[in-house]
Design an enzyme around this catalytic site. Structure first.
Site, PDB file in Angstrom:
ATOM      1  CE  LYS A 172      35.511  37.350  -0.507  1.00 51.07           C
ATOM      2  NZ  LYS A 172      34.448  38.377  -0.644  1.00 51.07           N
ATOM      3  CG  LEU A 230      38.040  41.750   1.171  1.00 50.87           C
ATOM      4  CD1 LEU A 230      37.182  41.832   2.437  1.00 50.87           C
ATOM      5  CD2 LEU A 230      38.084  40.320   0.650  1.00 50.87           C
ATOM      6  CB  SER A 256      36.099  40.448  -3.441  1.00 50.26           C
ATOM      7  OG  SER A 256      35.115  40.236  -2.442  1.00 50.26           O
ATOM      8  CB  ILE A 277      30.323  45.153   1.018  1.00 52.15           C
ATOM      9  CG1 ILE A 277      29.868  46.442   1.708  1.00 52.15           C
ATOM     10  CG2 ILE A 277      31.508  45.403   0.109  1.00 52.15           C
ATOM     11  CD1 ILE A 277      30.915  47.098   2.575  1.00 52.15           C
ATOM     12  N   GLY A 278      28.978  44.812  -2.149  1.00 54.09           N
ATOM     13  CA  GLY A 278      28.613  45.546  -3.350  1.00 54.09           C
ATOM     14  C   GLY A 278      28.614  44.672  -4.587  1.00 54.09           C
ATOM     15  N   GLY A 279      28.248  43.400  -4.421  1.00 52.81           N
ATOM     16  CA  GLY A 279      28.211  42.480  -5.554  1.00 52.81           C
ATOM     17  C   GLY A 279      29.239  41.380  -5.494  1.00 52.81           C
ATOM     18  CB  SER A 280      31.861  40.556  -3.001  1.00 56.14           C
ATOM     19  OG  SER A 280      32.661  41.688  -3.156  1.00 56.14           O
TER      20      SER A 280
END
Length: 605
Positions: A172, A230, A256, A277-280
């Site tokens: 990434k 992001l 992201s 940080i939350g499903g990226s």
């Protein structure tokens, strides 16, 4: 990915229609169109256009696809799998189809040169970019030069440089790699070091993860596209534009780390790295039909990796892996931990790879909890079918499956948002000022007046952190209490649940993140396993279904069996905190159960 925005499909459509971009064009006429906002100055557009031109120039002429192939790709539902395979020569197709352990066996014993392997993946990555526009940084020339150095090392020493000797990887575009720029999705970062034009570290600095990978012999061949800032579950930025799913070009690649998910679906590298940080990492893996692991914080390096809200550490960003198999993820993670990254990154815990945690199912059966509905949004038919396939396969192989009714995942999402947006995301606007570029449309509803959101004071942040601590205790206590419900008399080994309620997402129609949010809030490990593909002849919505609420209604109405046809349908396997070794072993059990009993009603990705 911070869970900030719940766009209404109508508002999203009207906004994008007014801007005149290609967001909703069907595949038969959709081509890549740069995002062109109203009232924007030409300067940032010129910078982005010049970067696109320079990057395309880095693709050798012999790897350029004819226009008729590009046109054909635009008419197809999928450009992955058979389509991209058909464009490759037999040797490149063979090598890029192998998993990491098989490739590393050959490069480390000298039967496969690093140059041959790297060239094959660079060529495939070049094709993938031309079909899917997923690369923000291209480093093919440097990659092949590194491969030549590795081959010389092997010839001189008759041994590999490390267990990842010659492994071509992509990352990434949030990681610094020497010889490449880093944009993190911002036009203002092009040609700079994190926006600083005069920094001596420009193109010379590397993230700690990259340094460790390089020490093991891995080669970064390119860096993949991501969402601006992001903070969203669909990938879009003002450099490459909206990013589509290569396995179903009417759907999003996720965010992201959407570009990395797509690159792995197209097999443009042997392994990919993203951040979460939350499903990226999990969402792009699920949407694109590949495997992934999101570790707990502190297992893998994040030092010298730029980030949004960089000072927020209560719910930390973690490094995640995406790849073609559980075995590939396991091989790379064990190799990374062999470098003892805690010695150079103080954020990494001194925990080496623990073979003792790898479960042996020949001696004991596993206990799984099963969550197919969180009480807020019911999964679409393809995801419901994938969940049942996993449940049936596990039971058929003698494993136990019990219901999961733990703490509310909606509460986890609320805690997540309160903490990760406590600073109002001020830094996003600081980065936009560098070039004058606008916010992508997906983010605009969260920033009324196009300015940072409200900022919490120290007391409000402390209150949110106290809620976080309480939630983590409650979640762990419930997990431990499952010992009273299992036949083994011990707590469950993992939870099977959706990643999100849909197989990928129609742009602008991702309404519910609750299933995946808890993994980051409680800092547990989570795997994504592709199970099947959406099938319009099987995955027919129940015409009598009565939604339980407004979000459930919006999600249910967003399902279109014809549009979703062929999209990957995956599940999430949630494991305990810092139990990556165990979870990867459990993931292998799940995968083998699915393969052994052929409970798939579609083609396994």
């Amino acid at each position: 990915m911070q869970l900030l925005v719940h766009l209404s499909s109508i508002a999203s459509f009207l906004f994008l229609f007014c801007l005149g971009i290609s967001h909703f064009l069907p595949p038969v006429i959709k081509t890549w169109v740069p995002f062109v906002p109203l009232h924007a100055s030409a300067s940032w557009q010129a910078v982005a256009a010049e970067k696109r031109r320079r990057d395309m120039a880095k693709i050798p002429a012999e790897w350029r696809l004819p226009q008729k192939v590009i046109d054909e790709a635009g008419r197809r539902r999928s450009v992955a799998d058979e389509f991209i395979d058909s464009l490759l020569d037999p040797d490149s197709r063979f090598l890029t189809g192998l998993e990491v352990p098989a490739l590393m066996e050959m490069t480390t014993n000298g039967s496969l040169t690093a140059v041959r392997l790297t060239t094959a993946f660079c060529k495939r990555a070049a094709y993938a970019h031309q079909l899917n526009r997923n690369l923000l940084e291209i480093g093919f020339d440097n990659a092949i030069e590194q491969a030549k150095s590795l081959d010389i090392f092997w010839e001189v020493h008759r041994r590999p440089t490390g267990p990842l000797h010659g492994l071509p990887i992509t990352m990434k575009d949030q990681f610094h790699v020497e010889g490449m720029g880093t944009t993190m999705g911002y036009v203002g970062w092009i040609g700079t070091f994190e926006g600083n034009k005069s920094s001596e570290r420009k193109h010379r600095h590397e993230s700690e993860l990259v340094r460790k990978l390089r020490s093991l012999g891995a080669i970064v061949i390119a860096k993949t596209t991501l969402v601006q800032s992001l903070w969203f579950g669909e990938t879009n930025n003002n450099i490459l534009g909206y990013h589509w799913n290569p396995r179903n070009q009417q759907l999003s690649s996720g965010g992201s780390s959407g570009g990395e998910g797509a690159m792995q679906a197209l097999r443009g590298s042997a392994l990919g790295f993203g951040s979460d940080i939350g499903g990226s990492v999990s969402m792009p893996a699920a949407f694109n039909g590949v495997f992934s692991i999101k570790p707990s914080a502190g297992r893998l390096p994040t030092l010298d990796m730029p980030n949004s809200s960089p000072g927020q550490i209560n719910i930390p960003t973690v490094t995640g892996l995406l790849g073609p198999s559980i075995a590939s993820l396991r091989y790379a993670m064990e190799a990374l931990l062999s470098t003892e990254p805690w010695l150079t990154d103080p954020g990494v815990l001194p925990i080496p790879w623990r073979k003792s945690l790898e479960v042996d199912t020949s001696e004991k059966k596993l206990s799984f909890a099963f969550m197919d509905f969180d009480g807020v949004v019911r999964p679409h038919p393809p995801i419901a079918r994938a969940l049942n396939m996993v449940k049936d396969a596990l039971r058929a192989t003698g494993h136990e499956v019990i219901p999961w009714d733990g703490p509310s995942h909606a509460q986890a999402l609320a805690i997540h948002t309160a903490i990760t947006s406590a600073d109002g995301n001020y830094d996003v606007f600081e980065q936009l000022k560098l070039s004058g570029e606008p916010l992508i449309p997906q983010l605009i509803p969260d920033f009324p007046g196009l300015k940072p959101g409200p900022v919490k004071n120290a007391i409000e942040v402390e209150e949110a952190v106290l809620q976080l601590k309480k939630y983590r205790v409650n979640y762990q206590n419930y997990w431990l209490s499952t010992a009273n419900c299992t036949m083994t008399g011990r707590p469950i080994d993992a939870v099977i649940l959706p990643v999100v309620p849909s197989a990928a997402v129609i742009p602008g129609k991702l309404y519910h993140y609750d299933y995946i949010a808890a993994a980051n809030v409680v800092d547990y490990t989570t795997l994504v396993i592709p199970v099947t593909r959406a099938d319009q002849s099987i995955d027919i919505p129940d015409p009598n279904y009565v939604p339980v609420g407004e979000v459930d209604k919006k999600n249910w109405e967003a399902y279109d069996a014809g549009i979703y046809h062929g999209a990957p349908a995956a599940v999430q396997v949630l494991g305990g905190r810092l139990e990556e070794e165990k979870l990867l072993a459990i993931g292998q059990v799940v995968t083998e159960a699915l393969n052994k009993h052929h409970i798939s009603s579609g083609v396994r990705p």
